[in-house]
Design a protein around this motif. Structure first.
Motif, PDB file in Angstrom:
ATOM      1  N   LYS B  42       0.817  -1.218   0.000  1.00  0.00           N
ATOM      2  CA  LYS B  42       0.000   0.000   0.000  1.00  0.00           C
ATOM      3  C   LYS B  42       0.855   1.275   0.000  1.00  0.00           C
ATOM      4  N   LEU B  44       2.959   4.155  -1.315  1.00  0.00           N
ATOM      5  CA  LEU B  44       3.127   4.844  -2.601  1.00  0.00           C
ATOM      6  C   LEU B  44       4.145   5.969  -2.441  1.00  0.00           C
ATOM      7  N   ARG B  66       3.839   2.056  -8.500  1.00  0.00           N
ATOM      8  CA  ARG B  66       3.435   2.722  -7.261  1.00  0.00           C
ATOM      9  C   ARG B  66       4.109   4.082  -7.078  1.00  0.00           C
ATOM     10  N   GLY B  83      -6.366  12.002  -1.319  1.00  0.00           N
ATOM     11  CA  GLY B  83      -7.340  11.161  -2.019  1.00  0.00           C
ATOM     12  C   GLY B  83      -6.884   9.713  -2.096  1.00  0.00           C
ATOM     13  N   LEU B  84      -5.597   9.517  -2.356  1.00  0.00           N
ATOM     14  CA  LEU B  84      -5.051   8.151  -2.408  1.00  0.00           C
ATOM     15  C   LEU B  84      -5.116   7.496  -1.031  1.00  0.00           C
ATOM     16  N   HIS B  86      -7.368   8.120   1.168  1.00  0.00           N
ATOM     17  CA  HIS B  86      -8.779   7.778   1.370  1.00  0.00           C
ATOM     18  C   HIS B  86      -9.115   6.456   0.685  1.00  0.00           C
ATOM     19  N   ALA B  87      -8.403   6.168  -0.404  1.00  0.00           N
ATOM     20  CA  ALA B  87      -8.611   4.897  -1.103  1.00  0.00           C
ATOM     21  C   ALA B  87      -7.822   3.759  -0.453  1.00  0.00           C
ATOM     22  N   PHE B  89      -4.411   3.811   0.673  1.00  0.00           N
ATOM     23  CA  PHE B  89      -2.969   3.735   0.468  1.00  0.00           C
ATOM     24  C   PHE B  89      -2.208   4.594   1.483  1.00  0.00           C
ATOM     25  N   GLN B 117      -6.214  11.539   7.283  1.00  0.00           N
ATOM     26  CA  GLN B 117      -5.584  10.691   6.268  1.00  0.00           C
ATOM     27  C   GLN B 117      -4.080  10.614   6.538  1.00  0.00           C
TER      28      GLN B 117
END
Lengths: 283, 331
Positions: B42, B44, B66, B83-84, B86-87, B89, B117
C-alpha cells in the motif's frame, strides 16, 4: 444507462425541493451559513445521491460504493440534507447545523458523520483529492464499475490548486473522475466575471484535455444524463459545467450575490418555505 | 580570443568537516522507502519533479506502478495524496521542504490532518545546508509549521541510518507525518542496530552539568561539542531527539532535573522549533534555564556547508563555546 421515467423525474424534483426546504430551515435555525450555493445545487445533489451514485446508507464504507467529494465545503447544508434524506443519519439532526457539539460542523469534517467522505472548506482542494481517489480506482486497485464525483463552485476555480489537479487528472486519463461545477456566476465579492473572469470556461477545460459538458444544472434530468455521459467516456476525466441559478427556488435570493454568504432570518425563511411549498404542491 | 578566463573563476568547495564516515540523510530515506514498499504494497511515492534529489528514484525504479509524478505542483502533491490515502494507500509525498510544507501547509492541515488521512510529508533539503541555493531554498521554519498541526508526527532523523528506520516507522504509523531530510553528507553517528521508535528521545552521553537536546544532523555536532566541553570541565548530557512531536518530555525532564539547565540545538529557526517545544514543555513541569541554539530569527544565505554552520554558530566548536558560556553564567 437509462432515461428517467416521468415518475422517477417527478420523484427527483420533489427530492430537490425537499433539500431546498431543509436547507432554508437549517440556515434559519443556525442564523449563519451560506444560502445561494446550496439552494442552486439542489438538483445536482439530488441527481447524485438519488439517481446516479451507487451507495448504501446502511454501509457508508461499502467497498463497491461511488465516492463523493464536496469541494466547496461552504455548501454543506445541502450535502447534509442529501445525506439525511438518503438515510445516513436522522433528519431530526439537521436542525443542529453549526451548533456546538453537532456532527453537522460549519464546514464538513470527515469522521463526524457517516457518508461524509472528506473534510472541506478551504477552496480548491476537492478536485485533487477526487483525482487521487480516481487514480487508485484506475491504476492501483482497478475497479472499473466505481466512479468518483466531485462538486466544485465556480468561484473556487480562482485557486491554482484546481488547475494543478486538472492537469494531473488529464495526464493520467482518469475516466472515472466526474467533476461538476456549480456555475452560478457569483462569489463573495460579486460576479465571478467581475472578481476574476472564468469564461470561456468550457474552452479552458477542453484545453486541459477534459471531456467537457455544459448543462442546465437546475434540470435534474440533464444532470443525470450528463453524469451518464461522463461515465461513458473512460479515457479521460469529465467535467460538467452545470449552469445554476444562485438561490434557486426563493425569488428574493435568486441571482443576488449578497445571498452567497448570508442566512435568512425567521421572516425570510417563512417566506422562502412558503414559496418552496407552493412549488412542491405543483410537482 | 575570449576575454573571460576560467582561471579568473576559481572553484571553491568544502564539505562539512566532520571526521568519520558520512552519508546524506536523504539517502537513508531512499533506502527506507524501498524497504517500506517491500513490506507493504500500500506504500506509494509521489514526487513534485524532484525524484532524484529527494532520493525517491530507487523506489520509482523498483515499484514504477506505485510511483506517481505530479509535476511542479506541491499543493496538488499533498491533496492528491489525501485522495489516495482515502482509497486505502499510504502515500509519501516528496519535494524540497521549502515548497512542501512551505507552500502546501494549509492543504496538509485540512486534507491530511483534519481529514484524518495518513499522508506522509517528506521535506528534503531542509535546514541551512542545501547546496548553494540561498535563502529561498533554505527551509528553516518547517518544524515550527508542522508541529502546530494537531495529530501530526514530526521527525528529524539524525543520520542516514536513522532516516531509514524512521521512514519504515512512519510508513507503519497511522497518523499523518512529516520527515525532515538534509541534503549534504553528515556524520553517521548512530549504530546500525540501534533501536528507533517514533516518540522516544535517546540519551547518548552522561553528564551532570548541562542537558543538550539536539535533533537532526545537529546531534553529531552536539556530541562533538560535548567532547570539546570536557576541556572546560563541563560534562554535557546529550539527548538525541529525532521525534520533535510527540515530544519525549519525560526523558528530557529526567535529565534536566539533575543538570538544572538545558541547551537545545537545531538547524532551523529557534522560534517555534525544537527549542520552543522543549522550553514550552519544561516551563510547565520543571522550569529550568533553557538556551536555544539554532537559527536566531534570520534568513539563510548562499555559502559552503561549513561556512554556513560557522556563520550561524552551529558547528561543534561554536556550540561548545556557547554551551560553556551558558553553563558558567547559569551556575
Amino acid at each position: 444507462m437509462s432515461t428517467l421515467s416521468e415518475v422517477e423525474l417527478s420523484h427527483l424534483r420533489q427530492t430537490a425541493n425537499r433539500l431546498r426546504q431543509h436547507t432554508v430551515a437549517m440556515l434559519a435555525a443556525a442564523q449563519s451559513g451560506h444560502s445561494a450555493g446550496p439552494l442552486g445545487m439542489a438538483e445536482i445533489m439530488t441527481a447524485l445521491y438519488f439517481s446516479v451514485m451507487r451507495h448504501d446508507p446502511k454501509r457508508p464504507n461499502w467497498e463497491e460504493r461511488d465516492v463523493f467529494f464536496l469541494s466547496n465545503g461552504h455548501t454543506a447544508p445541502v450535502l447534509y440534507a442529501a445525506l439525511a434524506e438518503a438515510g445516513y443519519f436522522p433528519l431530526q439532526e439537521l436542525g443542529s447545523l453549526r451548533r456546538f457539539g453537532s456532527r453537522l460542523q460549519g464546514h464538513p469534517e470527515r469522521g463526524a458523520l457517516p457518508g461524509l467522505e472528506s473534510t472541506s472548506g478551504p477552496l480548491g482542494e476537492g478536485l485533487s483529492q477526487a483525482a487521487g481517489y480516481a487514480y487508485a480506482l484506475k491504476h492501483l486497485n482497478p475497479a472499473p464499475r466505481r466512479f468518483c464525483y466531485v462538486v466544485m463552485g465556480d468561484g473556487e476555480l480562482n485557486e491554482g490548486n484546481v488547475w494543478e489537479a486538472a492537469m494531473f487528472a488529464s495526464k493520467y486519463g482518469l475516466g472515472q473522475l466526474i467533476a461538476l461545477i456549480d456555475r452560478n456566476y457569483i462569489q463573495i465579492d460579486g460576479s465571478t466575471e467581475a472578481v476574476m473572469p472564468l469564461d470561456d470556461l468550457a474552452a479552458k477545460w477542453r484545453a486541459f484535455g477534459w471531456h467537457t459538458l455544459e448543462i442546465d444544472g437546475n434540470d435534474v434530468a440533464q444532470v443525470v444524463a450528463a453524469c451518464h455521459a461522463g461515465q461513458a467516456v473512460r479515457s479521460r476525466p469529465s467535467v460538467i459545467i452545470a449552469h445554476t441559478v444562485p438561490g434557486a427556488g426563493v425569488d428574493f435570493m435568486e441571482y443576488d450575490y449578497r445571498w452567497h454568504g448570508q442566512a435568512p432570518n425567521r421572516e425570510e425563511a417563512e417566506e422562502a418555505l412558503a414559496q418552496l411549498s407552493e412549488v412542491e404542491a405543483r410537482l | 580570443m575570449t576575454m573571460v578566463k576560467l582561471t579568473d573563476y576559481p572553484v571553491e568547495t568544502s564539505a562539512l568537516s566532520t571526521g568519520g564516515p558520512v552519508e546524506p540523510i536523504r539517502q537513508g530515506f531512499g533506502r527506507g522507502l524501498v524497504a517500506a514498499g517491500e513490506r507493504n504494497s500500500k506504500v506509494l511515492a509521489l514526487c513534485a519533479d524532484l525524484t532524484d534529489s529527494t532520493s525517491m528514484r530507487a523506489f520509482a525504479d523498483r515499484f514504477p506502478e506505485r510511483f506517481i509524478e505530479v509535476g511542479v505542483a506541491e499543493q496538488n502533491l499533498v491533496t492528491v495524496a489525501a485522495g489516495l490515502a482515502h482509497a486505502g494507500f499510504i502515500p509519501f509525498t516528496a519535494s524540497y521542504a521549502a515548497f512542501s510544507p512551505g507552500r502546501s501547509w494549509e492543504q496538509i492541515k485540512t486534507t491530511a490532518s483534519l481529514n484524518r488521512q495518513p499522508v506522509k510529508i517528506v521535506g528534503a533539503h531542509a535546514g541551512l545546508v542545501t547546496g548553494l541555493d540561498g535563502a529561498t531554498h533554505q527551509m528553516l521554519e518547517d518544524i515550527a509549521l508542522m508541529r502546530v498541526i494537531p495529530n501530526m508526527v514530526v521527525l528529524a532523523p539524525g543520520d542516514a541510518r536513522e532516516a531509514e528506520k524512521a521512514t519504515l516507522a512512519l510508513a507503519a504509523d497511522e497518523r499523518p507525518g512529516y520527515i525532515r531530510l538534509a541534503r549534504e553528507a553528515t556524520s553517521l553517528f548512530s549504530q546500525s542496530d540501534a533501536p528507533f521508535e517514533i516518540g522516544p528521545a535517546y540519551q547518548l552521553t552522561i553528564g551532570h552539568d548541562v542537558t543538550v537536546v539536539a535533533t537532526g544532523p545537529m546531534t553529531p555536532e552536539a556530541l562533538h561539542a560535548a567532547d570539546l566541553l570536557t576541556d572546560q570541565n563541563i560534562a554535557a548530557e546529550v539527548i538525541h531527539c529525532p521525534t520533535v512531536k510527540p515530544l519525549d518530555l519525560d526523558t528530557i525532564w529526567a535529565s534536566a532535573k539533575r543538570t538544572r539547565r538545558v541547551v537545545t540545538v537545531e538547524e532551523g529557526q529557534i522560534i517555534g522549533g525544537l527549542g520552543s517545544a522543549v522550553a514550552e514543555g519544561l516551563s510547565e513541569v520543571h522550569p529550568v534555564p533553557v538556551k536555544r541554539l539554532g537559527v536566531q530569527d534570520r534568513f539563510g544565505q548562499t555559502g559552503q556547508p561549513q561556512e554556513l554552520w560557522n556563520a550561524y554558530e552551529l558547528s561543534a566548536s561554536h556550540l561548545a563555546r556557547q554551551i560553556g558560556a551558558f553553563v558558567r553564567q547559569s551556575r
